[in-house]
Structures are given as C-alpha cells and as structure tokens.
Design an enzyme around this catalytic site. Structure first.
Site, PDB file in Angstrom:
ATOM      1  N   SER A 277       9.390   1.977  -4.055  1.00 46.60           N
ATOM      2  CA  SER A 277       8.764   3.025  -4.858  1.00 46.60           C
ATOM      3  C   SER A 277       7.254   3.067  -4.696  1.00 46.60           C
ATOM      4  CB  SER A 277       9.118   2.826  -6.338  1.00 46.60           C
ATOM      5  OG  SER A 277      10.502   3.012  -6.548  1.00 46.60           O
ATOM      6  N   HIS A 336       5.050   1.313  -9.085  1.00 41.14           N
ATOM      7  CA  HIS A 336       4.940   2.775  -9.111  1.00 41.14           C
ATOM      8  C   HIS A 336       3.486   3.188  -9.367  1.00 41.14           C
ATOM      9  CE1 HIS A 336       9.167   1.968  -9.899  1.00 41.14           C
ATOM     10  NE2 HIS A 336       9.472   3.252  -9.694  1.00 41.14           N
TER      11      HIS A 336
END
Length: 389
Positions: A277, A336
C-alpha cells in the site's frame, strides 16, 4: 510487383464540401498544383517529399505525425498522393481516408473504381498510447513528445513484475494455509491470511532482519488488500512507467515502500506490516495531486476523480479499522500515510517534470537530502531507542 500507394483520385470528381477553405490549406494548394503537372489531381511521393522538406511543410506538422508520414513515404515509393489526402494531412483529419490504390510506378490505374470514403481506426497500439498520454500527462506538448518518442522495445516491466510476484506469493500462502487448516473458508481469504510467522512480513520484534523492511510488500492481508494494490499498480503504475520511465517510477515506488516500513517502525512500534500500500498510495497521491492541480488541462472527468477518491477512502478506512479492531489480521496503516507523503513530495515533483533532467533541478537534491536524513534518523531510532517496559 505491386506497392502500397496513397489515394488516387481526380480533384474534380470530389465533392466541394471535402475541401476546407482555411488560409492554411489555401497556402499549400499552389505547391500541390505546381507538382500536379498533368492536372490529374494527384502527385508522386517524390514530389510530396519536396513539398515536405524544401518548402517548409514539415515545420507545420507535429513530430509524431511527421514520423508517421516519413515511414509512409518510405514504404510507398512509387505511389501517388491525391489532393484530398493532402488536405487531410494538413487539417489533421486522421480518421478519414480514401481507399488505397495498389500499383507500380508508371502503370495505368482507374481512379473512379478506387475512390471510396472509409473510416479507418488507428492501430490498437496507437490508441493505447494516446489513452495513456491523455490520462497521465497534463498538456498537449508533453503528449505529442511522448507519442513521438515512445519505444515499444522498452516495456514497463517493473510494475508488472512486482505485481506478478505479489500475486504468486499470495497464492502460495493461500494454498499452504488450506493444507494446514482444513476449516479454512473463502471468507478467511477476504481479510487474510496474515502469515505473521513468515520471513518476509515486517515483524516489529525482528527489525534486525533488515530485509523485512522491503519484503513485506509480497505478503498481503486478504484478497481485498491484494486486489486494490494490483489494480493501482497495473492500471496506473504501468501507465506512469510507460510515460516517465522505469527508473523514475520504480525509484518512486521503492522509496515509498522503504519509507512505509521505516515510518511504521517508529510511529507504530508494536504492529506487523504487510502489503504494497505504501507504493500504491505514492503513485495514487502523486497522480491525483497532479490531476487536481492541472484539472482544466486534463482529459479526466470529475466523476472519475470522485470515484477514485471514494475507493481510496474506503481502502484506507478498512486499513484503519483492521488496525484498531484487535483482529488477528490487524496490521499497521502507517505505511499508507508514508506513501501519501512520498507521493505528494517526491512523486509530484517527478511527474510534473516530464522530459526534464531531474538531476539538474534543485528540488531533487533537497528531497534526496531530506530522505537520507529520514533514513538515518530511523536507523538510529531503532538502534538506540529503548521503550519503557
């Protein structure tokens, strides 16, 4: 032997509506008539070359079109060009062309039987390149440069290779899980498995095994996690790699991956970390920021941007939920955030400087120094910081 020639038709047999009366076309009409010595409404490819190079026609064509024309001329030596095709070249009517007459130099040909108006679509590769240019680049000049310089013998292998490896590892882990636990259901694969005993996953208790700071991207926490990253890497990452090159996009992706694990080791010291991610969010944030900053010049609708932002929000929300839920599949979402930070700084700088030498730009060195300082801080933090028990 027959050769492919461009459009043979008499100028007087064509409807007047097909001839634009723009000043640009009228400017070049005398040159065409000069070389149409027999008054049949067509000129030889050799004459067209003279107009193209000696009379300045090439200066009014974009580089991509000029390259296509040069290849066409080379392949059709001995052919003839009608006035209508000449007009289409100058007025950029790429989708309309007349049927091609096949003949050799000096042979007689029937102009009436070969005249047919047809719609010809560009080859699929050109359509793909145009789609990529419209989606990724922000102005027409950069798009024309990309279309004229892209080389198919240098495919975007970085994003495709990483995606295939990630998929292969997830399938292998899933197969191994079904062998060791016969009660495994499909629902278990949607949010898992998270193989916390794997030698690849980032384990906060095993940070001395430095390879885990990179190999964690090959372990995913479920089908939903994997599909999102694969979609970003294949649909967006490959397109960005085609435009900006493997070194730039590969470097951006890998720097975000490293930043993700290092940031997690400092800001979320007790959580496992898996998935790609960080890299995916770096690509997404850089691209979306560039789109929003240049929205009036992009060929992407507001609805599509809204859908992408909604999907990103859902994925990030699920990551936060998994971390705070206390489930067995709980992993850190700090990666993230680190991916977004890298994308909005290094990533946005890279993609806003298409066709520029980045090493000559001061901001590249500023980002490089800051990134090295961040790496050094993380190394010393993990070596010397001892949390209170």
């Amino acid at each position: 032997m027959y050769l492919l020639a461009s459009i043979i038709a008499k100028i007087h047999t064509l409807p007047n509506a097909l001839y634009p009366n723009s000043p640009q076309i009228q400017k070049w009409k005398p040159y065409f008539e000069k070389f149409d010595v027999d008054g049949k409404g067509n000129i030889s490819m050799e004459a067209f070359q003279v107009i193209l190079y000696k009379h300045g026609l090439k200066d009014e064509l974009d580089p991509h079109k000029l390259e296509v024309l040069e290849a066409t001329i080379e392949d059709n030596t001995g052919g003839r060009l009608s006035y209508q095709e000449f007009v289409n070249i100058m007025s950029d009517k790429r989708t309309l062309s007349f049927s091609i007459a096949v003949r050799t130099r000096g042979e007689n040909y029937d102009t009436e039987s070969t005249l047919q108006l047809t719609e010809v679509k560009p080859p699929y590769r050109e359509r793909l390149l145009k789609l990529v240019a419209d989606e990724v680049l922000t102005n027409d000049e950069d798009r024309r440069s990309f279309l004229g310089n892209f080389v198919w013998c240098l495919p975007p292998l970085v994003m495709l290779s990483i995606s295939c490896i990630e998929l292969g590892f997830y399938i292998g882990i899933g197969v191994n899980m079904t062998r060791t636990d016969v009660n495994t259901t499909l629902a278990d694969f949607w949010t898992g498995p998270v193989p916390k005993s794997s030698w690849m996953i980032f384990d906060p208790e095993k940070k001395i095994q430095f390879w885990r700071f990179a190999t964690y991207i090959f372990v995913h926490g479920g089908i939903e996690h994997l599909l999102f990253n694969l979609a970003v890497q294949v649909l967006l990452g490959v397109a960005m790699e085609m435009v900006h090159g493997s070194r730039r996009i590969g470097g951006l992706y890998l720097s975000a991956i490293a930043a993700g694990s290092m940031g997690s080791s400092v800001l979320d010291r007790t959580s496992f970390l898996c998935g790609a991610s960080a890299g995916s969010y770096a690509l997404l944030s850089a691209h979306l920021a560039n789109v929003l900053l240049n929205f009036s010049e992009m060929k992407i609708g507001a609805l599509r941007v809204g859908v992408i932002l909604a999907l990103v929000s859902i994925d990030f929300g699920l990551a936060v939920y998994r971390r705070c839920s206390g489930l067995k599949t709980a992993t850190s979402f700090v990666a993230h955030l680190m991916g977004i930070a890298v994308g909005l700084t290094v990533g946005l700088f890279v993609i806003r400087n298409y066709n520029q030498r980045l090493h000559e730009r001061l901001m590249l060195w500023v980002f490089t120094v800051l990134y090295i300082a961040f790496v050094m801080f993380v190394i010393f933090w993990n070596i010397f910081y001892k949390p209170a028990v």
